[in-house]
Design an enzyme around this catalytic site. Structure first.
Site, mmCIF file in Angstrom:
data_model
loop_
_atom_site.group_PDB
_atom_site.id
_atom_site.type_symbol
_atom_site.label_atom_id
_atom_site.label_comp_id
_atom_site.label_asym_id
_atom_site.label_seq_id
_atom_site.Cartn_x
_atom_site.Cartn_y
_atom_site.Cartn_z
ATOM 1 N N CYS A 1 97.802 18.379 29.968
ATOM 2 C CA CYS A 1 96.537 17.903 30.571
ATOM 3 C C CYS A 1 96.455 16.401 30.730
ATOM 4 O O CYS A 1 95.688 15.901 31.531
ATOM 5 C CB CYS A 1 95.329 18.300 29.747
ATOM 6 S SG CYS A 1 95.610 19.475 28.481
ATOM 7 N N HIS B 1 92.510 27.327 29.042
ATOM 8 C CA HIS B 1 93.267 27.312 30.296
ATOM 9 C C HIS B 1 94.526 28.158 30.164
ATOM 10 O O HIS B 1 95.082 28.296 29.064
ATOM 11 C CB HIS B 1 93.702 25.877 30.628
ATOM 12 C CG HIS B 1 92.622 25.010 31.181
ATOM 13 N ND1 HIS B 1 92.308 23.788 30.635
ATOM 14 C CD2 HIS B 1 91.805 25.159 32.244
ATOM 15 C CE1 HIS B 1 91.325 23.232 31.336
ATOM 16 N NE2 HIS B 1 91.002 24.046 32.317
#
Ligand code: CIR
Length: 260
Positions: A255, A168
């Protein structure tokens, strides 16, 4: 980076089946839970009221709530994860978003862009814009859909590239304050972050880049002392948290929660 609340989700035993780029062994579930509890404590110590959502056994990666939604002061946006096994997590998080926000929006299907995909891990909100890294999980159509949905809230969305070897965009960067970004050299290499004050993680400590600023502290994965020292010298208060188990399934500080 000033927040009052955080949403988390209880880790599940099936986290051992969590997606990962490189298999370095399955996470130890008990240790994962302990590290998750310490992470929650750190958010609370930073001044946030936390809500831990119930476990979703059928979604191994559901502890990584950040990918399922984007929280902004104006409201929340339900994401559309690019990992097929994670798409349902976005549906499952919506009730909690509705509890927390007056307004919850969905990404529009835009003509040919109907199959847009976007995960929260690719979205970095700064004081002046929303940066989104195109990645294996986030495509141009997903970014276009986000641009549409936040436009009337006054946000500009800028598309950047995530290096191919990086999961990511925020695996390799984190906001330190409205103007300052902690980043790896490979992410900053394109020059697209020029204009921000950049602090580079120490050589060999790339995994430290997924840090998250929460009120007066920066949550940093433990084990990266040179980056911690750089941040201390720059005037940030660092809280280092053990993250060995989430790291086995490519997860980090950002996250594990949605902050708002
Ligand atoms: C995945 O591959 O989707 C999970 N195992 C890890 C997600 C980490 N999320 C994030 O960086 N925002």
């Amino acid at each position: 980076f000033r927040f009052t609340h955080a949403l988390l989700r209880e880790p599940v035993d099936s986290i051992v089946d969590g997606l990962r780029a490189v298999d370095t062994g399955a996470p130890d579930v008990a240790l994962f839970r302990a590290q998750h509890a310490a992470y929650r404590d750190a958010l609370e110590a930073a001044g946030l009221a936390t809500t831990v959502l119930g476990p979703l056994q059928e979604f191994p990666d559901s502890v990584f709530v950040e990918d399922a939604a984007l929280c902004l002061p104006e409201g929340a946006v339900v994401m559309r994860p690019g990992a097929p096994t994670r798409l349902g997590e976005a549906v499952m998080i919506e009730p909690a978003l509705r509890e927390a926000f007056d307004e919850v929006r969905h990404l529009p299907s835009l003509g040919d862009h109907g199959h847009g995909r976007i995960e929260g891990g690719d979205v970095l909100v700064t004081d002046r814009e929303i940066l989104v890294g195109r990645s294996a999980r986030t495509n141009g159509a997903g970014i276009e859909a986000l641009r549409e949905v936040v436009r009337d809230w006054g946000y500009t969305v800028r598309e950047l590239a995530t290096p191919p070897e990086v999961l990511h965009f925020k695996t390799d960067c984190g906001l330190l304050d409205g103007e300052t970004i902690l980043t790896t050299r490979r992410l900053a290499a394109g020059g697209h972050l020029d204009g921000y004050r950049l602090i580079h993680v120490a050589e060999g400590e790339e995994a430290a880049a997924n840090a998250v600023r929460v009120n007066d502290v920066v949550l940093l994965p433990a084990g990266y002392p040179r980056t911690a020292e750089l941040l201390n010298q720059a005037g940030y208060r660092v809280v280092a948290l053990p993250n060995s188990e989430a790291a086995k399934v490519d997860g980090g500080m950002s996250c594990l929660s949605l902050r708002y």
